[in-house]
Scaffold this active site. Structure first.
Site, PDB file in Angstrom:
ATOM      1  N   ASP A 407       3.105  -0.250   0.976  1.00  0.00           N
ATOM      2  CA  ASP A 407       1.900   0.375   0.450  1.00  0.00           C
ATOM      3  C   ASP A 407       1.693   1.724   1.149  1.00  0.00           C
ATOM      4  O   ASP A 407       1.821   1.826   2.374  1.00  0.00           O
ATOM      5  CB  ASP A 407       0.712  -0.551   0.709  1.00  0.00           C
ATOM      6  CG  ASP A 407      -0.585  -0.024   0.146  1.00  0.00           C
ATOM      7  OD1 ASP A 407      -0.697   0.031  -1.085  1.00  0.00           O
ATOM      8  OD2 ASP A 407      -1.469   0.339   0.939  1.00  0.00           O
ATOM      9  N   GLU A 436       5.357   3.367  -2.059  1.00  0.00           N
ATOM     10  CA  GLU A 436       4.584   4.435  -2.695  1.00  0.00           C
ATOM     11  C   GLU A 436       4.781   5.723  -1.907  1.00  0.00           C
ATOM     12  O   GLU A 436       4.263   5.862  -0.802  1.00  0.00           O
ATOM     13  CB  GLU A 436       3.097   4.065  -2.718  1.00  0.00           C
ATOM     14  CG  GLU A 436       2.776   2.872  -3.594  1.00  0.00           C
ATOM     15  CD  GLU A 436       1.313   2.479  -3.517  1.00  0.00           C
ATOM     16  OE1 GLU A 436       0.714   2.212  -4.567  1.00  0.00           O
ATOM     17  OE2 GLU A 436       0.760   2.444  -2.397  1.00  0.00           O
TER      18      GLU A 436
END
Length: 707
Positions: A407, A436
């Site tokens: 993340d 990400e």
């Protein structure tokens, strides 16, 4: 007098003292420095200022401070306060001097347990233990040179609970172990556990997961443990065991949970956070909802997903059983990890037991906030980097996790991400790592961020391809939901579509994002933002319901067949809705849970996606990860009405993918007969040959030339 004044080390040779006017309105003439209760020297006052309620004194100090010693400041009335030494934790020399490469946490054997804690600023530390037979033990820990405290208790402490009590800046603080391998309900106490028991649990179950030869062979399916069963009446719904169970069906006889996922045909699941997060009550799971991107502890599974969060082994065994069940069904498990922030910096055990060290600061001393959560982890610090690597290896080694999804990976520095990959690969040689790669506004130089723009520097790591998302379906932010992409009605994106179809690794309409398709995580929907169905409902012009579902199916199949790593969000396969809620992180189960009744109604969509997965697995060239091969063997031809044909040429074989994102029927005349392998009905089992191909609206045809 309590809180008469406070003192903080502001630089190596500067101390700032804040004196309340309620204590004295007179000028203080002198201050003295004490170390471990012993007078050291008088300090020179170099400046004085005041606010409405406080005098601020700036003192000059020439002293070699020793981290871990207790320092006090006395005024000319012999009133005193502890000197706050937290500056030391962010000092460059501190970071170099206090590094430890050994194991941390409660290291259990039947004969003894060794407790180790990194807490250099502490002047003393105790481990407070409550044994299974309710005996209370308080053990003084010994300080090692690297700022680690250690204690060895020579008895069998299995299942004992414990916390650390540390004296820092003259005050006692208490917290669970940052390296807690198990926790009590709602993370109030750590447990001593035998990790070998967890590693051996389910060892008799077969692991039928195929070894991953290249990232592009993976087909990813993102899910929440809770969502997959939360709307069902199965036993242990919303739990690890509810998802691990096979043979479950709803009242309509439709498969749910594990059997449903297996039927789709994906070979990897990405579990949204399953290590300890804060904002769901472990004992009353359904009183609230959260995705889990609010981490608290990084080594212990989440308690709300277990059947007994107060049992030291329950959550550990049950997560292990879930992973084993996926493996038995031939599916790998990727763990979603959140190493960019914690839920609450001030109360988190990392900051309580080592103030300031684990978190990134701006030049003015404020918290860096690239994560948007008020605190960014300082991944460049040695022991922060160690914590991340240790956590990753822990879950791979103990729980048999097969990969990691990071993340907000752009918060982490490249060196840390490289080290994670290198160390993980030593334990699991086909580990898959991606994340990400947004270029976030964290206090880290741009060339050090693990961002998509630095993908060339870290070729073993994949990144979510936002360009693929935006060009295929249109941008997805709340203010841009009516924006269209190539497959949702904007034909002007046809050349951009060619770029993303090739994994954004070839210069075509845009410069490449990646060195190879293996870095491109191709997605159009994930847990964030509107679902694909909800986005289509926001278009200005009316789209019939059947056409919405056709469009979704077309997009889903293209996501599977495009070069790169396909990623599907749970429910995307049948056009799930979150009823227009675009950020459902704390929305109720009625919004987030998988609606199997709707899935049953749209099972043709699920079969269509499943057939596309079978096609991809049967034709290995659809998973090419070599940039040179793409250039040599793949080309495009624009069709009428804005359609597109992809041409694959290998030796004497030719394949054709004809894509029609329009509301017209596209006709294409081949010189030779072609065999249709796949069309809007899915895989074609019988021999169908044609020269004139009709591609109906919002559909595609995959064919092979007949020679």
């Amino acid at each position: 007098m309590i809180n008469s004044f406070s003192a903080s080390l502001k630089d190596k040779d500067i101390i700032e003292v804040a004196v309340t006017k309620a204590y004295t309105s007179n000028t203080i003439e002198s201050f003295k420095l004490y170390e471990n209760g012993v007078y050291i020297k008088k300090l020179a006052i170099i400046s004085k200022s005041e606010s409405k309620s406080t005098f601020i004194y700036t003192l000059s100090v020439d002293h070699n401070f020793v981290v871990g010693n207790e320092y006090s400041i006395y005024d000319d009335r012999m009133e005193s306060c502890p000197l706050n030494m937290n500056l030391g934790s962010v000092d460059k020399d501190f970071e170099i001097n206090y590094r430890y490469d050994g194991k941390l946490g409660a290291l259990y054997t039947k004969e003894k347990t060794t407790f180790r804690l990194f807490s250099p600023l502490a002047s003393s530390v105790f481990v407070s233990i409550l044994t299974v037979d309710k005996r209370k033990i308080l053990v003084t820990m010994n300080r090692l040179p690297q700022g680690v405290y250690e204690a060895v208790v020579e008895e069998d402490l299995e299942c004992a609970s414990y916390t650390y009590i540390a004296k820092i800046n003259g005050e006692y603080v208490e917290a669970p172990d940052p390296y807690s391998f198990s926790l009590s309900s709602n993370s109030t106490k750590s447990y001593v556990v035998n990790l070998n028991k967890v590693k051996e649990h389910c060892a008799d179950k077969p692991n039928n997961r195929e070894k991953l030869k290249r990232y592009t062979d993976a087909i990813l399916y993102e899910l929440s443990v809770r969502d997959m069963t939360s709307l069902t009446e199965c036993e242990n719904k919303g739990k690890y065991l509810g998802l691990a169970k096979t043979g479950l069906k709803n009242e309509e006889g439709f498969p749910i949970g594990m059997d449903y996922i297996k039927e789709i045909g994906v070979n990897y699941v990405q579990l949204m956070p399953v290590y300890d997060f804060q904002t769901v009550d472990d004992e009353h799971q359904f009183d609230s909802y959260n995705w889990g991107y609010d981490p608290k502890f990084f080594f212990c599974p989440e308690g709300s997903y277990s059947t007994n969060p107060n049992d030291p082994y329950c959550r550990l065994f049950e997560l292990k059983e879930l992973v084993a069940s996926f493996h038995e069904n031939g599916i790998g498990v990727i763990m979603d990890v959140v190493f960019n922030h914690v839920f609450n910096k001030e109360s988190n055990a990392l900051n309580v037991l080592c103030p300031g060290y684990y978190f990134r600061l701006n030049s003015d001393g404020t918290n860096s906030n690239g994560s948007g959560c008020g605190n960014d982890l300082e991944t460049r610090n040695y022991m922060v980097r160690k914590l991340i690597v240790d956590s990753v290896i822990h879950f791979i080694d103990v729980f048999s996790i097969d990969g990691l999804r990071f993340d907000l990976l752009g918060i982490l520095d490249i060196e840390t991400t490289k080290l994670v990959y290198q160390e993980a690969k030593k334990v699991l040689d086909d580990v898959i790592i991606y994340g990400e790669g947004w270029d976030l506004m964290t206090n880290l130089p741009a060339d050090q961020k693990t961002s998509l723009y630095n993908a060339e520097k870290i070729k073993d790591v994949g990144f979510f391809n936002d360009r693929f998302r935006d060009i295929v379906k249109g941008r997805g932010s709340d203010s841009e939901l009516s924006n269209r992409g190539y497959l949702t009605g904007d034909k002007d994106y046809i050349d951009g579509f060619k770029n993303v179809f090739l994994g954004s690794s070839i210069t075509l309409a845009f410069p490449p994002l990646f060195s190879s398709p293996s870095q491109s995580i191709n997605y159009v929907e994930c847990h964030d933002n509107a679902t694909l169905y909800d986005k289509l409902c926001c278009f200005n012009t009316e789209i019939k319901e059947d056409d919405k579902l056709k469009m979704i199916s077309l997009i889903n199949v293209i996501t599977i067949l495009a070069f790169g790593v396909p990623f599907i969000h749970a429910g995307q396969e049948f056009g799930t809705t979150k009823k227009g809620i675009t950020n459902s992180y704390c929305s109720p189960d009625e919004i987030n849970g998988i609606d199997y009744s709707l899935a049953n109604k749209r099972k043709k969509m699920i079969k269509y996606l499943s057939d596309a997965i079978k096609l991809k697995k049967s034709l290995k060239f659809l998973s090419m990860d070599d940039k040179k091969s793409l250039i040599e063997h793949v080309s495009f031809e624009n069709l009428s009405c804005g359609g597109l044909m992809v041409i694959y040429r290998f030796d004497n074989e030719e394949y054709y993918l004809l894509i029609n994102p329009t509301n017209e029927t596209i006709k294409y005349q081949f010189k030779d007969y072609v065999k249709i392998l796949f069309n809007e009905a899915g895989l074609i089992s019988d021999d169908r040959f044609a020269q004139l191909i009709m591609v109906n609206k919002l559909s595609l045809v995959f064919a092979k030339i007949s020679k």
